[in-house]
Design a protein around this motif. Structure first.
Motif, PDB file in Angstrom:
ATOM      1  N   LEU A   1       0.915  -1.087   0.024  1.00 56.57           N
ATOM      2  CA  LEU A   1      -0.063  -0.007   0.174  1.00 56.57           C
ATOM      3  C   LEU A   1       0.870   1.268  -0.058  1.00 56.57           C
ATOM      4  O   LEU A   1       0.593   2.290  -0.693  1.00 56.57           O
ATOM      5  N   MET A   2       1.852   1.211   0.747  1.00 57.16           N
ATOM      6  CA  MET A   2       2.714   2.485   0.912  1.00 57.16           C
ATOM      7  C   MET A   2       3.418   2.650  -0.485  1.00 57.16           C
ATOM      8  O   MET A   2       3.855   3.833  -0.998  1.00 57.16           O
ATOM      9  N   HIS A   3       3.909   1.637  -1.143  1.00 58.30           N
ATOM     10  CA  HIS A   3       4.628   1.614  -2.431  1.00 58.30           C
ATOM     11  C   HIS A   3       3.495   2.444  -3.553  1.00 58.30           C
ATOM     12  O   HIS A   3       4.024   3.114  -4.155  1.00 58.30           O
ATOM     13  N   ASN A   4       2.301   2.257  -3.230  1.00 61.39           N
ATOM     14  CA  ASN A   4       1.278   2.624  -4.264  1.00 61.39           C
ATOM     15  C   ASN A   4       1.007   4.063  -3.776  1.00 61.39           C
ATOM     16  O   ASN A   4       0.785   4.929  -4.739  1.00 61.39           O
ATOM     17  N   LEU A   5       0.624   4.083  -2.346  1.00 65.40           N
ATOM     18  CA  LEU A   5       0.104   5.335  -1.950  1.00 65.40           C
ATOM     19  C   LEU A   5       0.832   6.312  -1.390  1.00 65.40           C
ATOM     20  O   LEU A   5       0.476   7.641  -1.352  1.00 65.40           O
ATOM     21  N   ASN A   6       1.964   6.052  -0.698  1.00 60.28           N
ATOM     22  CA  ASN A   6       2.913   6.595  -0.159  1.00 60.28           C
ATOM     23  C   ASN A   6       2.386   7.603   0.978  1.00 60.28           C
ATOM     24  O   ASN A   6       2.678   8.942   1.139  1.00 60.28           O
ATOM     25  N   ASP A   7       1.351   7.353   1.743  1.00 56.62           N
ATOM     26  CA  ASP A   7       1.001   8.083   2.800  1.00 56.62           C
ATOM     27  C   ASP A   7       0.021   7.188   3.753  1.00 56.62           C
ATOM     28  O   ASP A   7      -0.724   6.294   3.508  1.00 56.62           O
ATOM     29  N   TYR A   8       0.672   7.188   5.041  1.00 52.20           N
ATOM     30  CA  TYR A   8      -0.010   6.400   6.138  1.00 52.20           C
ATOM     31  C   TYR A   8      -1.458   6.547   6.314  1.00 52.20           C
ATOM     32  O   TYR A   8      -2.141   5.375   6.674  1.00 52.20           O
ATOM     33  N   PHE A   9      -2.032   7.755   6.173  1.00 50.99           N
ATOM     34  CA  PHE A   9      -3.307   7.895   6.316  1.00 50.99           C
ATOM     35  C   PHE A   9      -4.166   7.251   5.398  1.00 50.99           C
ATOM     36  O   PHE A   9      -4.954   6.522   5.677  1.00 50.99           O
ATOM     37  N   LEU A  10      -3.706   7.245   4.094  1.00 43.31           N
ATOM     38  CA  LEU A  10      -4.302   6.943   2.963  1.00 43.31           C
ATOM     39  C   LEU A  10      -4.338   5.270   3.087  1.00 43.31           C
ATOM     40  O   LEU A  10      -5.342   4.473   2.633  1.00 43.31           O
ATOM     41  N   ALA A  11      -3.254   4.810   3.336  1.00 42.62           N
ATOM     42  CA  ALA A  11      -3.031   3.606   3.575  1.00 42.62           C
ATOM     43  C   ALA A  11      -3.887   2.656   4.709  1.00 42.62           C
ATOM     44  O   ALA A  11      -4.539   1.563   4.397  1.00 42.62           O
ATOM     45  N   ASN A  12      -4.126   3.436   5.753  1.00 41.83           N
ATOM     46  CA  ASN A  12      -4.973   3.205   6.919  1.00 41.83           C
ATOM     47  C   ASN A  12      -6.280   3.227   6.549  1.00 41.83           C
ATOM     48  O   ASN A  12      -7.101   2.315   6.906  1.00 41.83           O
TER      49      ASN A  12
END
Length: 406
Positions: A36-47
């Motif tokens: 998820l972080m590889h594609n979104l690069n954002d902790y909040f969006l990943a969560n």
């Protein structure tokens, strides 16, 4: 299909459950957040992607539980495998929040089709085999102990194999998992026997009415039963506090280990969780106050996480791993206490679904707050307050329960 013996039922329950662990969650469990972080690069969006999962769980839990009670546990379990297969393949092909959210919806609905229904199939099948309630409960307890061991082994294998496949190509981990889950569903369709279940021939409106009736009675029973109510609230607190740990351990430890060895870390924690489950089943008497056991386990887990969050590596890894032992104690007690409190076999799956909805609500809130906290502060700070919330929540709820039952 020939009537199954209790041992055959137990073997099929263990086999299907273990295969589901290997093919499903554990296969991508060690690389989920990294993907998820590889594609979104954002902790909040990943969560937030996982919030979609929990919100869907909350909405779908009761209807799918009623579906299992109305159309059969086997139909619900097979449907779950097919939904997971589709959701995992979509996950591997997606690169945006919308694609991940769609996949999470399918995975969540599939999860709710299993929740309550699979164990309800086990218990009802054992009843149909001719076992007495006393023998059934004793056999079920032994089966749950064995299930923890078998699932741990399959989970370790799945996390290591999945992490290895992920190093070849990130998307392949999800697609392979999806194909495996498709095969799992086809096998379940062949080996799950439910000849005792009386299939209805009503109209769709009659089915809907029956499902609504079972839902209302199950919700009323879950709210009025003090044991189920307390278990539900404790599960909500645990889910709230543990979401930050579940989602953020990969970026927290990634700077110290390679992607492949993330699967090794997850394997270590599975073993620690299995040790906790073994302690719960072998060394904690069923006559002991189970609420007190839950309180102590949750408090110790919170203490170890909060301290480990501010310690340097490898001490942080040791403490975080140790926190999985008291955490592993919780699940067997949750399950056995919950099903012992459910008295109506006709609504067992629906009532079990009611009891787990609080966990989903707590998990969704925990995901949002931990995602914001990690984004704007740090993972260490997030783990400190999540550990403290576990300590305070368990202490307050269990003390209140004990005062009410003096």
């Amino acid at each position: 299909m020939k009537k199954l013996s209790p041992k055959q039922i137990g073997r099929r329950y263990l086999g299907l459950g273990a295969a589901g662990v290997f093919c499903g969650g554990s296969f991508h469990g060690a690389v989920y957040m990294d993907f998820l972080m590889h594609n979104l690069n954002d902790y909040f969006l990943a969560n937030a992607v996982n919030v979609v999962f929990f919100c869907t769980l909350f909405v779908a839990e009761i209807p799918t539980g009623a579906y299992a009670d109305t159309f059969g546990r086997k139909a619900s379990y097979v449907l779950a495998s097919l939904l997971w297969s589709l959701g995992l393949i979509i996950y591997g092909m997606s690169h945006s929040f919308i694609g991940f959210a769609l996949a999470e919806c399918l995975l969540a609905i599939g999860s709710t089709c299993v929740s309550g229904a699979f164990e309800a199939w086990l218990i009802d099948s054992l009843d149909h085999s001719g076992m007495s309630p006393i023998d059934r409960d004793a056999y079920k307890a032994k089966l749950f102990v064995r299930e923890n061991s078998v699932d741990t082994v399959c989970g370790i294998l799945g996390s290591i194999v999945g992490a290895w496949v992920y190093t070849i190509h990130p998307a392949s981990c999800w697609i392979v998992s999806g194909i495996l889950m498709l095969g799992h569903g086809l096998i379940a369709k062949q080996v799950m026997s439910e000849d005792y279940f009386q299939r209805k021939t009503h109209t769709l409106n009659a089915h809907a009415h029956e499902m609504w009736t079972k839902t209302k009675s199950s919700v009323a029973f879950a709210r009025s039963n003090p044991t189920i109510r307390t278990i539900a609230l404790l599960a909500a607190v645990q889910a709230f506090a543990c979401m930050g740990q579940n989602m953020l351990w990969q970026p927290f430890f990634k700077e110290y280990v390679s992607i492949f060895w993330l699967g090794g870390l997850l394997s270590i924690w599975m073993i620690c969780g299995a040790i906790g489950a073994e302690i719960a089943n072998r060394y904690i008497p069923t006559t002991r106050d189970q609420i007190t056991v839950l309180k102590h386990s949750m408090i110790w887990s919170g203490i170890l996480v909060a301290i480990g969050a501010v310690c340097p590596f490898p001490l942080s890894l040791i403490l975080f791993s140790a926190s999985q032992i008291p955490r592993g104690i919780l699940n067997p007690i949750f399950r056995t206490t919950l099903h012992s409190a459910i008295t109506d076999p006709e609504t067992r799956a629906t009532t079990a679904s009611c009891a787990t909805m609080a966990r989903y609500a707590g998990g969704a809130l925990g995901l949002l707050l931990s995602g914001l906290s990690a984004k704007y502060t740090s993972i260490s700070i997030t783990w400190v307050w999540s550990g403290l919330s576990l300590i305070i929540g368990a202490w307050w709820l269990c003390n209140r329960h004990q005062k009410e039952h003096k």
